[in-house]
Design a protein around this motif. Structure first.
Motif, PDB file in Angstrom:
ATOM      1  N   LEU A  25       0.811  -1.220   0.000  1.00  0.00           N
ATOM      2  CA  LEU A  25       0.000   0.000   0.000  1.00  0.00           C
ATOM      3  C   LEU A  25       0.839   1.261   0.000  1.00  0.00           C
ATOM      4  O   LEU A  25       0.354   2.321  -0.411  1.00  0.00           O
ATOM      5  N   HIS A  26       2.084   1.193   0.519  1.00  0.00           N
ATOM      6  CA  HIS A  26       2.957   2.365   0.469  1.00  0.00           C
ATOM      7  C   HIS A  26       3.188   2.746  -0.996  1.00  0.00           C
ATOM      8  O   HIS A  26       3.858   2.030  -1.734  1.00  0.00           O
ATOM      9  N   ARG A  27       2.624   3.883  -1.403  1.00  0.00           N
ATOM     10  CA  ARG A  27       2.758   4.277  -2.802  1.00  0.00           C
ATOM     11  C   ARG A  27       4.178   4.726  -3.128  1.00  0.00           C
ATOM     12  O   ARG A  27       4.587   4.708  -4.277  1.00  0.00           O
ATOM     13  N   THR A  28       4.910   5.183  -2.133  1.00  0.00           N
ATOM     14  CA  THR A  28       6.299   5.572  -2.330  1.00  0.00           C
ATOM     15  C   THR A  28       7.134   5.007  -1.195  1.00  0.00           C
ATOM     16  O   THR A  28       6.649   4.895  -0.061  1.00  0.00           O
ATOM     17  N   LEU A  29       8.368   4.627  -1.501  1.00  0.00           N
ATOM     18  CA  LEU A  29       9.268   4.109  -0.479  1.00  0.00           C
ATOM     19  C   LEU A  29      10.105   5.211   0.139  1.00  0.00           C
ATOM     20  O   LEU A  29      11.028   4.940   0.911  1.00  0.00           O
ATOM     21  N   VAL A  30       9.807   6.474  -0.193  1.00  0.00           N
ATOM     22  CA  VAL A  30      10.435   7.610   0.484  1.00  0.00           C
ATOM     23  C   VAL A  30       9.733   7.763   1.819  1.00  0.00           C
ATOM     24  O   VAL A  30       8.527   8.019   1.871  1.00  0.00           O
ATOM     25  N   MET A  31      10.454   7.591   2.908  1.00  0.00           N
ATOM     26  CA  MET A  31       9.847   7.621   4.233  1.00  0.00           C
ATOM     27  C   MET A  31      10.885   8.051   5.263  1.00  0.00           C
ATOM     28  O   MET A  31      12.097   7.983   4.998  1.00  0.00           O
ATOM     29  N   PRO A  32      10.458   8.499   6.450  1.00  0.00           N
ATOM     30  CA  PRO A  32      11.408   8.851   7.508  1.00  0.00           C
ATOM     31  C   PRO A  32      12.269   7.654   7.895  1.00  0.00           C
ATOM     32  O   PRO A  32      11.877   6.493   7.728  1.00  0.00           O
ATOM     33  N   MET A  33      13.430   7.942   8.456  1.00  0.00           N
ATOM     34  CA  MET A  33      14.381   6.896   8.807  1.00  0.00           C
ATOM     35  C   MET A  33      13.775   5.888   9.773  1.00  0.00           C
ATOM     36  O   MET A  33      14.034   4.684   9.666  1.00  0.00           O
ATOM     37  N   ARG A  34      12.965   6.337  10.731  1.00  0.00           N
ATOM     38  CA  ARG A  34      12.388   5.424  11.708  1.00  0.00           C
ATOM     39  C   ARG A  34      11.515   4.391  11.019  1.00  0.00           C
ATOM     40  O   ARG A  34      11.584   3.195  11.313  1.00  0.00           O
ATOM     41  N   VAL A  83       4.894  -8.935  -3.931  1.00  0.00           N
ATOM     42  CA  VAL A  83       4.554  -7.566  -3.518  1.00  0.00           C
ATOM     43  C   VAL A  83       5.165  -6.545  -4.471  1.00  0.00           C
ATOM     44  O   VAL A  83       4.494  -5.621  -4.950  1.00  0.00           O
ATOM     45  N   PHE A  84       6.466  -6.707  -4.755  1.00  0.00           N
ATOM     46  CA  PHE A  84       7.122  -5.727  -5.615  1.00  0.00           C
ATOM     47  C   PHE A  84       6.662  -5.867  -7.066  1.00  0.00           C
ATOM     48  O   PHE A  84       6.637  -4.872  -7.808  1.00  0.00           O
ATOM     49  N   ALA A  85       6.294  -7.065  -7.473  1.00  0.00           N
ATOM     50  CA  ALA A  85       5.746  -7.232  -8.818  1.00  0.00           C
ATOM     51  C   ALA A  85       4.400  -6.510  -8.934  1.00  0.00           C
ATOM     52  O   ALA A  85       4.125  -5.835  -9.940  1.00  0.00           O
ATOM     53  N   LEU A  86       3.567  -6.656  -7.913  1.00  0.00           N
ATOM     54  CA  LEU A  86       2.274  -5.966  -7.920  1.00  0.00           C
ATOM     55  C   LEU A  86       2.460  -4.452  -7.858  1.00  0.00           C
ATOM     56  O   LEU A  86       1.713  -3.698  -8.489  1.00  0.00           O
ATOM     57  N   ARG A  87       3.459  -4.003  -7.086  1.00  0.00           N
ATOM     58  CA  ARG A  87       3.748  -2.572  -7.034  1.00  0.00           C
ATOM     59  C   ARG A  87       4.171  -2.057  -8.412  1.00  0.00           C
ATOM     60  O   ARG A  87       3.742  -0.981  -8.852  1.00  0.00           O
ATOM     61  N   THR A  88       5.037  -2.839  -9.083  1.00  0.00           N
ATOM     62  CA  THR A  88       5.498  -2.435 -10.412  1.00  0.00           C
ATOM     63  C   THR A  88       4.342  -2.396 -11.410  1.00  0.00           C
ATOM     64  O   THR A  88       4.215  -1.446 -12.199  1.00  0.00           O
ATOM     65  N   SER A 117       2.262   0.584 -10.682  1.00  0.00           N
ATOM     66  CA  SER A 117       2.953   1.802 -11.103  1.00  0.00           C
ATOM     67  C   SER A 117       2.812   2.035 -12.600  1.00  0.00           C
ATOM     68  O   SER A 117       2.546   3.161 -13.051  1.00  0.00           O
ATOM     69  N   TRP A 118       2.971   0.959 -13.404  1.00  0.00           N
ATOM     70  CA  TRP A 118       2.840   1.097 -14.854  1.00  0.00           C
ATOM     71  C   TRP A 118       1.425   1.505 -15.235  1.00  0.00           C
ATOM     72  O   TRP A 118       1.219   2.336 -16.128  1.00  0.00           O
ATOM     73  N   ARG A 119       0.440   0.922 -14.575  1.00  0.00           N
ATOM     74  CA  ARG A 119      -0.950   1.233 -14.901  1.00  0.00           C
ATOM     75  C   ARG A 119      -1.316   2.650 -14.470  1.00  0.00           C
ATOM     76  O   ARG A 119      -2.125   3.320 -15.132  1.00  0.00           O
TER      77      ARG A 119
END
Length: 572
Positions: free
Chosen positions: A84-93, A254-259, A262-264
């Protein structure tokens, strides 16, 4: 037209609660496991007896169902969250939580296979002597890996507990004890492992245990037919490969579904516009907070984007009518803060059309706030006591003094006020001109806060008297102070800009305490304390003058007690 999303079968609140409960179950298992390891400091026999109790709890059908059900639920929900995380940019914690969580299966699968899976598939009973002998003597590399796994699991669990409890009022009082426990338990467990390992290293292998992780129940060594043993070992290896493969497959999926998503979504994007002129294009379904992080726009999210706080809230200025209705988590928080129409939580708002937002807690001039930053001391409402102290007739006192003498006098005054506050368990909030503001009760009960504030006031009065005696020949008139004390709810948090950001308090309680300090000047009194404060402190009010005073902004007058310098000593 307002778009209303269909209610999911399981709400986000219930899924988060399931993830929390499953994590706590596993943390209880790890706590008991480490405690069992620590018994090795007493003796191997004590640890073995403790292991029997441990296995009695977790290796019966109910315990097995609870433990492995919790593992399955937790891992499933973690994978769902990762998707569900649309981006992997997140705080260090947040990143550390994810990384440590993904490392855990890779570190412990071999250990699980060597103990629990062999027990289930081969009827082999592990023992402390067999496990420690294997990990300490026969395969020290495996022992090092399990020690690292222990620290990773424990750290992951403790971080989760900390961020779950950090907004509870009692947590700051319990935090030192919890931190001590969190440090000591894994240290004692590792010491117990090492101590028994050194002992076994100096002793011969006992025939009743043999080497390796396990021994056969009711048999000496592996007294089984070779073919049967090979078949069972193949089953164990298959279980091992299945666990590794299943975990790797889940991550790949998970990463395949994310990819794929993302393409769609590249062909179906919307715009989030910000007050500084920034525009971020994101796929439809992204949250506003995720858009901010992708666009490098500073945006507070103290709770990590879970809807538990309101620091990420935004005012939607364009596109309000197309917004999805808030779900239960967001609606609860919005109701609690009394949010105006158009105010939404950026972490929970997933717009379906172009919108314009204004982050309410990130001024555009505060460019130094890093993306995804989280304040160390987020705002929270807390029952505290406030003390204001000011020098009366300061201008008359210093008008004939040299600038150096004025600075010297103020520093002596600030020092005695600061020491009185700190010795009484308070915190000096700020010095303003010749005045000071102090907070009491940040780490204690409201009753203690009131008693400590009164004690600090008495100490200040006594120290001012001593300072007057010391400087009697140098001052045109004695130093006199006016002190106001009030208690009640206030918003406490780190406020300010840049390097000038400190823990402070705001609210009606602060304003009333400041007003009482002014009343002390008007009444020519040393201390004016509100009735709720002096009653909460349990102080004796006999022979103290009291009166009701009007407080601007309050419909009802406030009863206060007036304390002279002589009578202030009763609070010391």
């Amino acid at each position: 037209m307002t778009v209303i999303a269909q209610a999911p079968r399981f709400s986000e609140r219930s899924l988060r609660r399931a993830r929390l409960v499953s994590g706590l179950i596993m943390l209880v298992f790890v706590t008991l496991h480490l405690s069992n390891h620590a018994l090795n400091l007493i003796s191997l026999t004590a640890a073995e007896e403790g292991r029997l109790w441990f296995t009695a709890i977790w290796r019966n059908p109910v315990g097995t169902l609870i433990l492995y059900g919790a593992v399955l639920v937790h891992v499933t929900l973690v994978m769902r969250s990762l998707y569900l995380h649309r981006t992997l940019v997140m705080p260090m914690r947040e990143a550390m939580q994810v990384i440590l969580g993904l490392l855990i299966p890779l570190l412990i699968i071999d250990h699980v296979i060597a103990t629990r899976v062999r027990f289930e598939l081969m009827g082999l009973q592990d023992s402390y002597e067999a496990v420690i002998r294997t990990l300490w003597i026969e395969s020290p590399t495996s022992g090092l890996r399990q020690s690292i796994a222990l620290l990773v699991i424990w750290t992951h669990g403790c971080i989760g507990v900390h961020f779950w409890l950090r907004y509870r009022d009692w947590y700051y009082r319990a935090a030192p004890f919890l931190l001590t426990f969190a440090i000591l338990l894994p240290v004692l467990a590792l010491l117990g492992f090492a101590d028994t390992g050194r002992i076994l290293e100096s002793e011969p292998v006992q025939s009743s245990y043999g080497s390796g992780y396990a021994r056969a129940r009711g048999a000496s060594g592996y007294g089984q037919a070779s073919a049967t043993l090979e078949t069972q070992m193949r089953r164990v290896q298959m279980a091992k490969y299945s666990l590794y493969g299943g975990f790797a497959g889940a991550l790949i999926l998970v990463f395949a579904l994310r990819t794929r998503r993302s393409w769609r979504e590249r062909a179906d994007q919307i715009q989030i516009r910000y007050p500084g002129g920034e525009t971020v294009n994101v796929p439809r379904g992204f949250s506003v907070l995720e858009a901010s992080r992708m666009g490098g726009i500073a945006h507070y999210a103290v709770c990590g984007g879970k809807g538990r706080c309101s620091t990420c809230r935004v005012q939607v200025v364009e596109g309000v009518t197309t917004l999805p209705a808030p779900e239960s988590i967001e609606q609860t928080t919005l109701n609690r803060i009394g949010a105006d129409p158009g105010v939404r939580l950026a972490c929970q708002l997933h717009p379906v059309t172009d919108i314009s937002v204004v982050p309410l807690l990130v001024p555009s001039v505060e460019g130094i706030v890093p993306v995804g930053s989280q304040q160390t001391n987020p705002g929270r409402e807390q029952e505290i006591a406030i003390l204001f102290c000011d020098i009366r007739s300061f201008t008359m006192l210093t008008q004939a003094q040299l600038p150096y003498d004025v600075v010297f006098l103020l520093n002596r005054y600030f020092a005695l006020v600061g020491q009185a506050v700190e010795k009484s368990g308070g915190r000096v909030d700020k010095f303003i001109g010749d005045g000071a503001m102090a907070l009491f009760g940040l780490r204690g009960s409201p009753e203690d806060a009131c008693r400590n504030a009164l004690k600090a006031a008495a100490t200040i009065a006594q120290e001012i008297k001593r300072l007057n005696e010391e400087l009697a020949g140098d001052l045109p008139m004695p130093i006199r102070v006016a002190i106001g004390i009030h208690s009640g709810p206030a918003i406490v948090g780190a406020m300010g800009y840049g390097s000038v950001k400190n823990l402070t308090a705001i609210g009606d309680t602060v304003n009333v305490a400041s007003r009482l300090e002014s009343v002390a000047k008007e009444l020519d009194a040393t201390v004016v304390v509100s009735e709720p404060t002096i009653l909460l402190a349990g102080s004796d009010t006999d022979n103290l003058e009291s009166r009701e005073i009007a407080i601007r902004g309050r419909a009802e007058p406030l009863r206060v007690f007036i304390v002279s310098q002589e009578t202030s000593s009763r609070f010391a």
